[in-house]
Design an enzyme around this catalytic site. Structure first.
Site, PDB file in Angstrom:
ATOM      1  N   HIS A 136       0.819  -1.219   0.000  1.00 48.86           N
ATOM      2  CA  HIS A 136       0.000   0.000   0.000  1.00 48.86           C
ATOM      3  C   HIS A 136       0.855   1.272   0.000  1.00 48.86           C
ATOM      4  CE1 HIS A 136       0.487   0.141   4.492  1.00 48.86           C
ATOM      5  NE2 HIS A 136       0.293   1.450   4.301  1.00 48.86           N
TER       6      HIS A 136
ATOM      7  N   ASP B 194      -0.294  -7.506   1.799  1.00 47.34           N
ATOM      8  CA  ASP B 194       0.266  -6.148   1.728  1.00 47.34           C
ATOM      9  C   ASP B 194       1.798  -6.247   1.700  1.00 47.34           C
ATOM     10  OD1 ASP B 194       0.480  -3.439   1.697  1.00 47.34           O
ATOM     11  OD2 ASP B 194      -0.057  -3.143   3.823  1.00 47.34           O
TER      12      ASP B 194
ATOM     13  N   GLY C  72       3.219   6.612   8.416  1.00 44.52           N
ATOM     14  CA  GLY C  72       4.572   6.959   7.993  1.00 44.52           C
ATOM     15  C   GLY C  72       5.566   5.844   8.209  1.00 44.52           C
TER      16      GLY C  72
ATOM     17  N   SER D 247       4.653   2.724   7.575  1.00 42.17           N
ATOM     18  CA  SER D 247       4.199   1.648   6.695  1.00 42.17           C
ATOM     19  C   SER D 247       5.314   1.144   5.787  1.00 42.17           C
ATOM     20  CB  SER D 247       3.045   2.135   5.824  1.00 42.17           C
ATOM     21  OG  SER D 247       1.899   2.265   6.601  1.00 42.17           O
TER      22      SER D 247
END
Lengths: 245, 422
Positions: free
Chosen positions: A41, A87, A190, A192
């Protein structure tokens, strides 16, 4: 990272900063000298994408900047804001980065049983994301925190019972829940794509167990942070790297 | 007179029957049954003047196999030449019956009444003609006729009777061997046309030796009129051969020989057997190179013979500057080898390939030499091997597991400095 500490130079040499148009987009982790693992993502396309390595402070003049040659988003990932299953993504860099004490890859987990994460295993999460519950600013210095793997059934039950304004968030076996039950320490916006690493006591090496993925609020009691379970994607990662090296 | 009788059944009598038959009669009844049936003839009354050998009055039967029987007398009085109550059969489909009376019938004999039926299928398979069976191998009877078949490996001749051997077009290419007539030493098949070719490479010379038993149908006055064995080599012809004495050895001087054998439709002979061998000019005996071996070892090598050269472990076949994976020499026509002998030289793996982010150290590159790959700082050899490779006998650098690809130097992972290192 909320509730963490500032990292010192060379302490987390696999940490990668991912930038989009010069702005912090998320984190990543160096796997080889030309491969970066991150969350799907975090990536949409390659335009304006750059990575920085070898830094803990955002303005470190010694940071190495590298650019992607290709990105590989897991084919089963279909982000809709509620379902973050699969993800995970890989970035192939245009050039190999020079390895040093500040830039070093993390290990991939092996297929042995000791690499399967258990509840209460402690790992280290790091990133330049939001560092305080009352602020939405990212951190200037790379932060890290040690958090335990949470009981998956308990974590899933909690999220299954939660109905957000947009719907129910999906928890799958491709995810790891981590954090403190009472909250207070967590990864946040932030972070991620950044690493959630564990020490393999046998080889005395750190390996990547999770990738910062999603969570309901940050560091809130009862709602654990969610990480992509890397052990479920070893074959995919190695296959992509082998075919594109 | 002659009367023709046909059909499945019928009857005929002597003239004036049941009254006294007249003198000086000669009547013949030619009876023909439908195809595939034979005739049964029997008498309900029989009374002809008896005489020695039935020389006065008689009834004579001629079957189509030309067997003849003559009857006279009276059945009731048990005269020896009367048919009594016997059934008389034809061998085939026809039967001829002749009644003859001489000039007197003074005792008023009344003659005969005969009936015929075409009631039984002829088993043509059991009928022999001139002592020969109907079929050479297998005979199959059916109503009206029969047909022949042959054992496996034989073909029915166009005469539908004989089984000929499949013996044409045989080619022998071995340097020595033997050939025989079909079924040797049993009787060879009739009506066979056999041809054999011994075909060796140019440079060989074929010799033929006839062995006992030699038995080809012959004739005392005519040269091989029935069955005949012929041999052709180049433009020379040998033969015809027949009889019971084997021909003398034939040194044809040719590398190709044709043997033909023809049998006719009669006779029982055991055939022939030829052992053939060949000669050629030998090549010089090869000498094994130093550190090498030659196989197979032979006392003599002639045309088409080959030998291989192998080297001791750690040595390699070379011819000039060329490395040979394999060497084989062939003896040619005229007694020459087709190429020079190679040498066995020490295997040289040559300088090893470099690797990215690493280096390799070596001093020599010949067989059993060792090299060691090492990686730059922050890199390590993938799979944690020691990076030692040895020059193998196949000319490749190989590690302890036998792999010949150089190692990969991959970045060391997961070993930070600082607090996480503790």
């Amino acid at each position: 990272v909320i509730g963490g500490e500032d990292a010192q130079k060379n302490e987390i040499p696999w940490q990668v900063m991912i930038l989009k148009g010069g702005r912090l987009k998320g984190g990543g982790v160096l796997l080889r000298d030309d491969w970066v693992l991150t969350a799907a993502h975090v990536l949409q396309d390659m335009s304006g994408l750059a990575v920085k390595l070898g830094l803990v402070k955002r303005s470190d003049p010694d940071a190495v900047v590298a650019f992607p040659k290709d990105i590989f988003i897991h084919p089963s990932y279909h982000h809709d804001g509620l379902n973050f299953d699969h993800d995970i993504a890989l970035i192939k860099l245009k050039q190999k980065v020079p390895l040093s004490a500040a830039i070093m890859p993390v290990c991939l987990p092996g297929k042995e049983e000791r690499f399967i994460l258990q509840t209460n295993d402690y790992g280290t999460v790091s990133g330049w994301g939001v560092w305080h519950k009352t602020s939405n600013r990212g951190s200037y210095n790379l932060k890290y925190a040690e958090i335990p793997v949470a009981d998956f059934a308990e974590c899933k039950a909690k999220y299954d019972a939660l109905v957000t304004p947009n719907g129910r968030l999906v928890v799958t076996d491709n995810m790891v829940c981590a954090g403190l039950e009472q909250g207070g320490v967590d990864s946040c916006q932030g972070d991620s794509g950044g690493p959630y690493v564990f020490l393999d006591k046998q080889s005395r090496s750190w390996y990547i167990g999770g990738i910062v993925s999603w969570g309901y609020t940050c560091a809130e009691a009862g709602y654990y942070g969610m990480y992509t379970k890397v052990t479920n994607y070893i074959d995919w990662i190695e296959d992509i790297m082998l075919k594109n090296s | 007179g002659v009367e023709l009788l046909t059909g499945l059944f019928g009857s005929f009598t002597s003239p004036n029957f049941p009254n006294v038959y007249p003198n000086n009669q000669l009547i013949t009844w030619n009876i023909t049954a439908p195809a595939g049936h034979r005739l049964r003839l029997y008498f309900t009354h029989f009374e002809l003047e008896p005489s020695l050998h039935c020389e006065y009055d008689y009834l004579q039967l001629i079957s189509d196999d030309n067997s003849t029987v003559r009857f006279c007398g009276e059945g009731e009085k048990n005269y020896a030449d009367s048919p009594k109550n016997a059934d008389l059969y034809s061998s085939m489909t026809t039967m001829s019956v002749t009644f003859r009376s001489d000039y007197s019938n003074e005792e008023r004999f009344t003659g005969f009444q005969a009936y015929y039926t075409a009631e039984e299928d002829i088993d043509e398979c059991v009928i022999a003609v001139d002592g020969e069976r109907a079929c050479d191998h297998y005979c199959h009877n059916y109503i009206g006729s029969f047909y022949c078949t042959c054992r496996l490996g034989y073909q029915l001749h166009a005469n539908k009777k004989d089984c000929t051997a499949e013996c044409s077009g045989q080619v022998l290419i071995d340097r020595s061997g033997e050939l025989t007539s079909p079924d040797y030493p049993l009787f060879y098949p009739r009506m066979s046309q056999c041809d054999y070719t011994i075909r060796l490479p140019d440079g060989f010379q074929i010799n033929l030796d006839f062995v006992e038993i030699f038995d080809v149908e012959t004739h005392p006055g005519v040269s091989c009129p029935y069955d005949v064995l012929m041999i052709t080599a180049d433009s020379r012809e040998y033969g015809p051969f027949c009889g019971t004495k084997p021909p003398a050895r034939i040194e044809t001087g040719a590398h190709q020989v044709r043997v033909t054998f023809r049998s006719d439709g009669s006779g029982k002979n055991r055939g022939w057997k030829i052992k053939y061998s060949s000669t050629a000019k030998p090549c010089p005996n090869p000498m094994a190179p130093l550190r090498g071996r030659i196989y197979p070892q032979q006392d003599q090598y002639i045309l088409t013979d080959t030998f291989n050269v192998t080297c001791d472990l750690g040595f390699q076949l070379t011819l000039g500057d060329e490395k040979l994976p394999f060497y084989q020499a062939t003896c040619l026509k005229g007694g020459f080898w087709d190429g020079p002998l190679p040498l066995c030289t020490l295997v040289d793996c040559e300088a090893p390939n470099n690797v990215n982010n690493g280096s390799v150290q070596f001093s020599t590159t010949t067989y059993k030499s060792q090299i060691k790959y090492s990686c730059e700082e922050l890199y390590t050899i993938k799979d944690d091997t020691d990076g030692v490779y040895t020059c193998a006998d196949d000319g490749y650098w190989r590690d302890a597991l036998g792999r010949k690809s150089p190692p990969d130097c991959i970045p060391i992972c997961g070993k930070p400095t600082g607090r996480l290192a503790k």
